[in-house]
Write an enzyme that holds these catalytic residues in place. Structure first.
Site, PDB file in Angstrom:
ATOM      1  N   ASP A  63      -6.250   5.835   2.042  1.00 58.24           N
ATOM      2  CA  ASP A  63      -6.237   4.494   1.461  1.00 58.24           C
ATOM      3  C   ASP A  63      -7.642   3.898   1.449  1.00 58.24           C
ATOM      4  OD1 ASP A  63      -5.100   2.142   0.400  1.00 58.24           O
ATOM      5  OD2 ASP A  63      -3.331   2.371   1.665  1.00 58.24           O
ATOM      6  N   HIS A  74       0.834  -1.202   0.000  1.00 59.19           N
ATOM      7  CA  HIS A  74       0.000   0.000   0.000  1.00 59.19           C
ATOM      8  C   HIS A  74       0.874   1.260   0.000  1.00 59.19           C
ATOM      9  CE1 HIS A  74      -4.081  -1.712   0.963  1.00 59.19           C
ATOM     10  NE2 HIS A  74      -3.286  -2.746   1.124  1.00 59.19           N
TER      11      HIS A  74
END
Length: 481
Positions: free
Chosen positions: A117, A16
């Site tokens: 995110d 990520h």
């Protein structure tokens, strides 16, 4: 006025953290107006090895001189009673909301946007309180974006006591895709009775509050779902936020100096073009002894060349795979019998370098979105072997929605077990030149060309990135105190 900054809030973990940093770099390079990047770093709650990787990445970026600033947030206690990763991330991030708010409020420059995110929408509250725009970045597909946006209305349409697999047809409707079998839904949606499911729907509902959704895909790969999102078909007629398709976002390291290639790459140098099947189940994937025996039998009986990355179970208290033990995990005599056409590599391998090699003709993948994009960028057709998260959904899309993979039956109820005969058949189907495999290869080659064109000047992703930069510059405001 001070140069505006974009605040990035990635989830811990290299898969990520790196793609979000890469997006930040692309925005800096593309914007006609000066911008800076501020990264808010949440300490990883576990996995010291992964935390050290993040620390090294930060050190490298700080030394690069690109002007990316890192702000380390104080540690908070992670949840201990969760039913899945989506709930875990959402609740953990929710505890960071006050710290994120304080960090953004403390900035002395305008904020062009707070980019969070995929399961970090609880942080929208902090952005709203400060009066700054909030965006979501998906290191996932547009199809995943469509499913997230669709999930609140799906939840309302099906009675709470009924699982999706119990509905008529056992499939769900995601506009722009063929009917999605309930067995292919992401782990957070397959069981409606656990808290993780509620958090999945919660995040999907909050997506409609975003100033924009940034997606790591290209418009040419998923035109149907992108049109459905834009038309409001995923949000019951409510206009969805603007979707910016800026992919493929794939960071590539420079190749190693001559003579220092990885051993796997050197082995590939001696293989014929497009002759090798590469089997790798991702950075977190590992294989039990019974499953390793089935893989060995399947690869051996297929008759094709192979490069197999075999990892062992994590140490107690860790989720990071250990190096494989070939003596313990493989059938007796397997390595000797296949030494002329196969290599079993028991440690981490340079996946992008391997996929880029001319000898690789197919990829048995766990269907993580980063791996899928790498395979498409390099033109390698796939065999899906999903393990968790949204990977079963990705596997369905690769076969039914995109046509870039040959199907393989994976028993999700048996910890994603694959029988030897199933792997053998999938490898043969891909590598033996069947009509179906020819179409998959043609489609994969077309997507490789589309990916390259999308990021060129005037390409779809280049244009979308420019539009995103303009929206960020226009939206920059000083945060409220």
């Amino acid at each position: 006025m001070a140069t505006p900054t974009i605040v990035l809030v990635p989830v811990w973990g290299v898969g990520h953290f790196v793609p979000m940093l890469e997006v930040g770099k692309r925005i800096l390079a593309r914007s006609a107006r000066p911008l800076t990047i501020t990264v808010l770093v949440m300490p990883e709650p576990s996995r010291a090895q992964r935390a050290s990787e993040i620390a090294e990445l930060i050190r490298q970026e700080e030394a690069s001189g690109l002007g990316i600033r890192f702000h380390h947030l104080p540690a908070v206690d992670p949840p201990t009673d969760h039913s899945g990763i989506e709930e875990y991330i959402s609740r953990y991030v929710q505890r960071y909301a006050p710290h994120v708010r304080a960090a953004v409020a403390g900035l002395a420059c305008p904020v062009a946007g707070v980019v969070v995110d995929i399961f970090c929408t609880p942080l929208f509250d902090a952005a709203r309180d400060l009066g700054v725009p909030a965006y979501v970045y998906l290191i996932a597909s547009a199809s995943m974006c469509a499913l997230l946006l669709r999930s609140p209305s799906l939840d309302e349409e099906v009675p709470a006591e009924v699982e999706f697999e119990e509905t008529d047809g056992g499939a769900v409707d995601v506009p722009g895709l063929p009917p999605v079998p309930a067995s292919c839904l992401p782990s957070g949606l397959e069981n409606r009775k656990i808290p993780t499911y509620k958090w999945f729907v919660y995040n999907g509902r909050r997506y409609t509050e975003a100033s924009g959704i940034i997606v790591n895909t290209i418009a040419e790969l998923e035109p149907g779902v992108l049109a459905a999102i834009a038309d409001g078909r995923c949000t019951r007629g409510i206009r969805a936020p603007t979707v910016y398709t800026i992919g493929p976002v794939i960071p590539f390291a420079p190749p190693p100096p001559a003579g220092q290639a990885h051993e796997c790459v050197r082995w590939l140098d001696s293989q014929p073009p497009a002759s090798v099947v590469f089997l790798c189940l991702g950075g977190s994937g590992w294989t039990t002894v019974p499953q390793a025996h089935q893989i060995a039998q399947g690869l051996e009986r297929s008759g094709h060349r192979f490069l197999w990355v075999l990892r062992g179970p994590p140490e107690p208290g860790s989720k990071v795979p250990t190096d494989g033990d070939l003596t313990e995990q493989l059938p007796e005599g397997f390595v000797e019998r296949t030494k002329e056409r196969g290599l079993v590599w028991p440690a981490r391998a340079p996946q992008k370098e391997i996929l880029a090699h001319a000898a690789v003709g197919g990829f048995v993948t766990h269907c993580g979105w980063n791996s899928i994009l790498e395979s498409l960028w390099l033109g390698v057709p796939m065999v899906p072997w999903p393990l968790g998260a949204e990977q079963h959904y990705n596997a369905f899309m690769l076969v039914a929605g995109m046509g870039v993979a040959v199907p393989m039956t994976v028993d999700r109820k048996r910890s994603n077990f694959v029988e030897a005969a199933e792997l053998e058949g999938a490898v043969k189907a891909l590598m033996d030149g069947s009509e179906a495999a020819r179409k998959v290869r043609e489609r994969t080659t077309a997507m490789k060309a589309a990916c390259r064109k999308a990021v060129e000047e005037g390409g779809s992703s280049s244009v979308a990135l420019q539009r995103l930069c303009e929206a960020l510059v226009v939206g920059a405001v000083l945060p409220k105190k």
